[in-house]
Design a protein around this motif. Structure first.
Motif: not given
Length: 248
Positions: A113-124, A137-147
């Motif tokens: 769920l956290t992975y999906d929300l980050m992927q969908q809504d990070w910019k917002n 800072p406007r940070l780069p989009f780095i997803l978790p590496t283990k679900i």
């Protein structure tokens, strides 16, 4: 060396710890459990656990700057490697430091769920954060590496993740240290109501009641914001009362 590694190092090398005006402090709470306080953007509390072979960080902290500083402070306490970092929800105060942790080879862990929300809504959520913290800072989009499943264990069962439903965010998890009887409340438990823009106010009290119903042995709760350390389990009822008063 891969492109991400080079990119990560190039970003991190631009940071200068000496430029920080705020502070980060570490306190040993019990046995292998440590509490981290920082107020670089807005006061937040994270944690780390020193296991037999490696260290697990609970909450990636606000940014690559704060992650770098925390890593350097941890090195003063232990020479064991930081192998795991948990994103306890998808917001910047819990996932903002992902780039740094990934650059040093740590596994960044979250629920699906956290992975999906980050992927969908990070910019917002970054845009939302910058409205109140203009220098964030406007940070780069780095997803978790283990679900992981919503409930998972690390450090041979000495760290337990618990998901009980929507609260401060849809995905927030509690972290429980059973041997030490310590509960990390994430952004879910704190002294003040705090920001409720992403909260599910109907489910929030139900989630906290589910937490009470687990009857966990709790010597301390570590709040995600405000004062970090609270003896016993009273912070749960305290926050339930804040939610109730808000409705009146």
């Amino acid at each position: 060396m891969n492109i991400l590694k080079l990119f990560s190092i190039s970003i991190i090398s631009c940071f200068s710890i000496s430029t920080f005006a705020a502070e980060l402090s570490i306190k040993k709470l019990k046995d292998a459990v440590y509490v981290v306080e920082d107020d670089y953007f807005y006061k937040e509390n994270s944690m780390f656990y020193i296991g037999e072979e490696h260290i697990t960080v609970v909450g990636a902290t606000w940014s690559n700057d704060t992650a770098l500083l925390l890593a350097n402070e941890i090195k003063k306490i232990s020479n064991k490697p930081i192998k795991e970092v948990i994103n306890t929800n998808y917001h910047p105060d819990r996932a903002g430091g992902n780039l740094y942790w990934k650059s040093i080879g740590a596994t960044i862990i979250s629920t699906q769920l956290t992975y999906d929300l980050m992927q969908q809504d990070w910019k917002n959520v970054i845009d939302f954060t910058k409205k109140s913290i203009s220098d964030y800072p406007r940070l780069p989009f780095i997803l978790p590496t283990k679900i992981m499943p919503s409930d998972f264990q690390l450090q041979n069962g000495k760290i337990k993740s618990i998901y009980l439903g929507p609260s401060h965010t849809k995905d927030g998890i509690f972290i429980y240290f059973p041997k030490e009887e310590i509960l990390y409340g994430n952004c879910i438990l704190k002294e003040k109501l705090g920001n409720l823009s992403y909260a599910d106010l109907d489910e929030y009290p139900k989630t906290l009641q589910k937490l009470k119903n687990l009857n966990l042995k709790i010597s301390y709760i570590v709040a995600g914001h405000d004062s970090p350390i609270h003896e016993g389990s009273g912070l749960i009822d305290h926050y339930l009362s804040l939610l109730e008063k808000r409705k009146k």
